[in-house]
Enzyme design. Sequence first.
Site, PDB file in Angstrom:
ATOM      1  N   LYS A 195       0.991  -0.839  -0.808  1.00  0.00           N
ATOM      2  CA  LYS A 195      -0.164   0.547   0.658  1.00  0.00           C
ATOM      3  C   LYS A 195       0.909   1.300   0.042  1.00  0.00           C
ATOM      4  CE  LYS A 195      -2.243   1.968   3.166  1.00  0.00           C
ATOM      5  NZ  LYS A 195      -3.600   1.533   4.749  1.00  0.00           N
ATOM      6  N   ARG A 216     -10.310  -1.287   7.894  1.00  0.00           N
ATOM      7  CA  ARG A 216      -9.469  -2.839   8.396  1.00  0.00           C
ATOM      8  C   ARG A 216      -8.796  -2.249   9.009  1.00  0.00           C
ATOM      9  NH1 ARG A 216      -4.394   0.632   8.746  1.00  0.00           N
ATOM     10  NH2 ARG A 216      -2.547   0.154   7.392  1.00  0.00           N
ATOM     11  N   HIS A 273     -11.369  12.203  10.257  1.00  0.00           N
ATOM     12  CA  HIS A 273     -12.180  10.699   9.313  1.00  0.00           C
ATOM     13  C   HIS A 273     -12.573   9.691   9.637  1.00  0.00           C
ATOM     14  CE1 HIS A 273     -13.710   9.110   5.546  1.00  0.00           C
ATOM     15  NE2 HIS A 273     -12.069   8.225   5.738  1.00  0.00           N
ATOM     16  N   GLN A 274     -11.850   8.873  11.215  1.00  0.00           N
ATOM     17  CA  GLN A 274     -11.235   7.868  10.636  1.00  0.00           C
ATOM     18  C   GLN A 274     -12.060   7.099  12.463  1.00  0.00           C
ATOM     19  OE1 GLN A 274      -9.259   4.771   9.463  1.00  0.00           O
ATOM     20  NE2 GLN A 274      -8.787   6.605   8.408  1.00  0.00           N
ATOM     21  N   ASN A 320     -12.892  15.896  21.539  1.00  0.00           N
ATOM     22  CA  ASN A 320     -11.840  16.112  20.565  1.00  0.00           C
ATOM     23  C   ASN A 320     -10.934  17.064  21.395  1.00  0.00           C
ATOM     24  OD1 ASN A 320     -11.349  14.759  18.124  1.00  0.00           O
ATOM     25  ND2 ASN A 320     -12.049  16.727  17.072  1.00  0.00           N
ATOM     26  N   SER A 349      -4.290  12.296  16.111  1.00  0.00           N
ATOM     27  CA  SER A 349      -3.182  12.315  15.260  1.00  0.00           C
ATOM     28  C   SER A 349      -1.769  13.235  15.790  1.00  0.00           C
ATOM     29  CB  SER A 349      -2.843  12.883  13.569  1.00  0.00           C
ATOM     30  OG  SER A 349      -3.596  14.439  14.225  1.00  0.00           O
ATOM     31  N   THR A 390      -1.709   6.141  16.391  1.00  0.00           N
ATOM     32  CA  THR A 390       0.028   6.421  16.549  1.00  0.00           C
ATOM     33  C   THR A 390       0.157   5.390  15.791  1.00  0.00           C
ATOM     34  OG1 THR A 390      -0.192   7.192  19.276  1.00  0.00           O
ATOM     35  CG2 THR A 390       2.309   6.568  17.841  1.00  0.00           C
ATOM     36  N   ASP A 391       0.615   6.393  14.343  1.00  0.00           N
ATOM     37  CA  ASP A 391       1.531   5.321  13.059  1.00  0.00           C
ATOM     38  C   ASP A 391       2.453   5.445  12.494  1.00  0.00           C
ATOM     39  OD1 ASP A 391      -0.039   7.243  11.864  1.00  0.00           O
ATOM     40  OD2 ASP A 391      -1.005   6.523  10.484  1.00  0.00           O
ATOM     41  N   GLY A 445      -2.187  -0.455  17.541  1.00  0.00           N
ATOM     42  CA  GLY A 445      -3.046  -0.707  16.526  1.00  0.00           C
ATOM     43  C   GLY A 445      -2.116   0.122  15.570  1.00  0.00           C
TER      44      GLY A 445
HETATM   45  P1  NAD Z   1      -8.391  13.485  10.478  1.00  0.00           P
HETATM   46  O1  NAD Z   1      -7.369  14.593   9.775  1.00  0.00           O
HETATM   47  O2  NAD Z   1      -9.616  13.279  10.040  1.00  0.00           O
HETATM   48  O3  NAD Z   1      -8.328  13.849  12.230  1.00  0.00           O
HETATM   49  C1  NAD Z   1      -7.232  14.019  13.368  1.00  0.00           C
HETATM   50  C2  NAD Z   1      -8.024  13.716  14.141  1.00  0.00           C
HETATM   51  O4  NAD Z   1      -6.560  14.261  15.026  1.00  0.00           O
HETATM   52  C3  NAD Z   1      -9.106  14.929  14.340  1.00  0.00           C
HETATM   53  O5  NAD Z   1      -9.830  13.953  15.884  1.00  0.00           O
HETATM   54  C4  NAD Z   1      -8.322  16.023  15.422  1.00  0.00           C
HETATM   55  O6  NAD Z   1      -8.966  16.908  16.216  1.00  0.00           O
HETATM   56  C5  NAD Z   1      -7.583  14.749  16.377  1.00  0.00           C
HETATM   57  N1  NAD Z   1      -6.492  15.922  16.088  1.00  0.00           N
HETATM   58  C6  NAD Z   1      -5.438  16.428  15.470  1.00  0.00           C
HETATM   59  N2  NAD Z   1      -4.314  17.637  16.353  1.00  0.00           N
HETATM   60  C7  NAD Z   1      -4.492  17.101  17.677  1.00  0.00           C
HETATM   61  C8  NAD Z   1      -3.378  17.769  18.612  1.00  0.00           C
HETATM   62  N3  NAD Z   1      -2.546  18.095  18.541  1.00  0.00           N
HETATM   63  N4  NAD Z   1      -3.388  16.487  19.544  1.00  0.00           N
HETATM   64  C9  NAD Z   1      -4.912  15.567  19.692  1.00  0.00           C
HETATM   65  N5  NAD Z   1      -5.948  15.745  18.538  1.00  0.00           N
HETATM   66  C10 NAD Z   1      -5.807  15.737  17.397  1.00  0.00           C
HETATM   67  O7  NAD Z   1      -7.596  12.111  10.348  1.00  0.00           O
HETATM   68  P2  NAD Z   1      -7.815  10.006  10.443  1.00  0.00           P
HETATM   69  O8  NAD Z   1      -7.465  10.250   9.339  1.00  0.00           O
HETATM   70  O9  NAD Z   1      -8.839  10.276  11.720  1.00  0.00           O
HETATM   71  O10 NAD Z   1      -6.431  10.130  11.408  1.00  0.00           O
HETATM   72  C11 NAD Z   1      -6.633   9.751  12.493  1.00  0.00           C
HETATM   73  C12 NAD Z   1      -5.458   9.137  12.913  1.00  0.00           C
HETATM   74  O11 NAD Z   1      -5.343   8.027  12.264  1.00  0.00           O
HETATM   75  C13 NAD Z   1      -3.602  10.314  12.375  1.00  0.00           C
HETATM   76  O12 NAD Z   1      -3.359   9.781  13.619  1.00  0.00           O
HETATM   77  C14 NAD Z   1      -3.677   8.766  11.501  1.00  0.00           C
HETATM   78  O13 NAD Z   1      -1.885   8.688  10.893  1.00  0.00           O
HETATM   79  C15 NAD Z   1      -4.294   7.319  12.418  1.00  0.00           C
HETATM   80  N6  NAD Z   1      -4.420   6.300  11.611  1.00  0.00           N
HETATM   81  C16 NAD Z   1      -3.864   5.099  11.711  1.00  0.00           C
HETATM   82  C17 NAD Z   1      -4.262   4.285  11.137  1.00  0.00           C
HETATM   83  C18 NAD Z   1      -3.649   2.235  11.822  1.00  0.00           C
HETATM   84  O14 NAD Z   1      -3.202   1.057  10.872  1.00  0.00           O
HETATM   85  N7  NAD Z   1      -3.020   2.176  13.328  1.00  0.00           N
HETATM   86  C19 NAD Z   1      -4.866   4.392   9.653  1.00  0.00           C
HETATM   87  C20 NAD Z   1      -5.250   4.921   9.428  1.00  0.00           C
HETATM   88  C21 NAD Z   1      -5.274   6.307   9.774  1.00  0.00           C
END
Ligand code: NAD
Length: 319
Positions: A66, A109, A136-137, A158, A197, A219-220, A290
């Site tokens: 990916k 996933r 978004h997630q 949030n 994030s 955290t990724d 995760g």
């Molecule tokens: P998004 O940009 O749609 O949302 C970001 C989220 O983080 C929001 O809730 C925002 O308010 C919050 N945020 C931003 N800055 C912050 C800070 N300084 N302190 C606390 N909260 C803060 O992103 P998303 O698509 O929902 O993804 C969220 C996270 O999940 C990202 O870090 C992304 O890389 C991670 N992710 C992990 C996996 C995995 O497999 N583990 C998969 C997809 C996404």
Amino acid sequence: MLIVPEALIADLVSPEDAFTAVEATFAAMARGEAYNFPVVREALGEGRQYGFKSGLDRSGQMLGVKAGGYFPGNAAKGIINHQSTVFLFDPETGRPTAMVGGGLLTALRTAAASAISIDRLARTDAKVLGMVGAGHQAGFQLRAAARVRTFEKVIAWNLHPDMLPKLGAIAAELGLPFEAVPLERMVEADVIITITSSPAASLMAAHVSPGTHLACMGTDTKGKQEVEVTLVAAASVFTDEVAQSVSIGEAQHAVADGSLDATSIASLGDVLIGRHPGRRAAAEVTLFDGTGVGLQDLAVAAVAVQRALERGIGTKVEV
Ligand code: NAD
């Protein structure tokens, strides 16, 4: 090669399909039949991240990568911040077999991994779901969690409160009361999903009650952190893959400062195949780190390709 564009995925792969595929993948990893290749993840500046997650699953006949990343400026352009594409190859010949839109698949996933951890590690009497994060997630996470436990309520925090009503609407759709709360109120939760994030811990040890299951999903990447180190160090830690947990996952900080021994981190796959008992006591805090592995992406992309072939949809191209 078959191209399965993003627009087709919603009709091809359900959350239940993702749950089944990811569970099979974690089990194959635990049995040593599948492994992930080292992750490549680069900071492109201005908060943008790009990288490659890949692996080989001999039992599921899957080889692929990916390619994708996180582009925080996208939301303002009306597109999601996570952008990715999965490429599948024939493991015998190396020939490309498919190119699959990875946006929805990533959400499905990731939510499936979190839900599998809740299914296997949370107390069966869990009633209150805590959400830390509302991007978004988060909605996918909430829906997937609601499938594996009968929650009576969702509480959420949030950093950007204006994002919470959208999550509240999903809870309402699921028939669950929803309340926006300060982090201190997370002590009321039996299960907490963190999906932000954030570069620094938001959820502290004082915000978590004994017996809680934490699914730390945000955290990724090196440098991100959602949870206080003392909380990770005191929890029973499980992960999708230990190598990623200690380098790019939530456990990276506790391992780096010596408060968590990397050898004490268990794989969720070991729980799935019965090699690890999982939760041992009602008062234990379990934590699933995760990190998101490439094999999860291949597993759900393979489902999309299989369904597209069955229905004769997608675009075939010669490469
Ligand atoms: P998004 O940009 O749609 O949302 C970001 C989220 O983080 C929001 O809730 C925002 O308010 C919050 N945020 C931003 N800055 C912050 C800070 N300084 N302190 C606390 N909260 C803060 O992103 P998303 O698509 O929902 O993804 C969220 C996270 O999940 C990202 O870090 C992304 O890389 C991670 N992710 C992990 C996996 C995995 O497999 N583990 C998969 C997809 C996404």
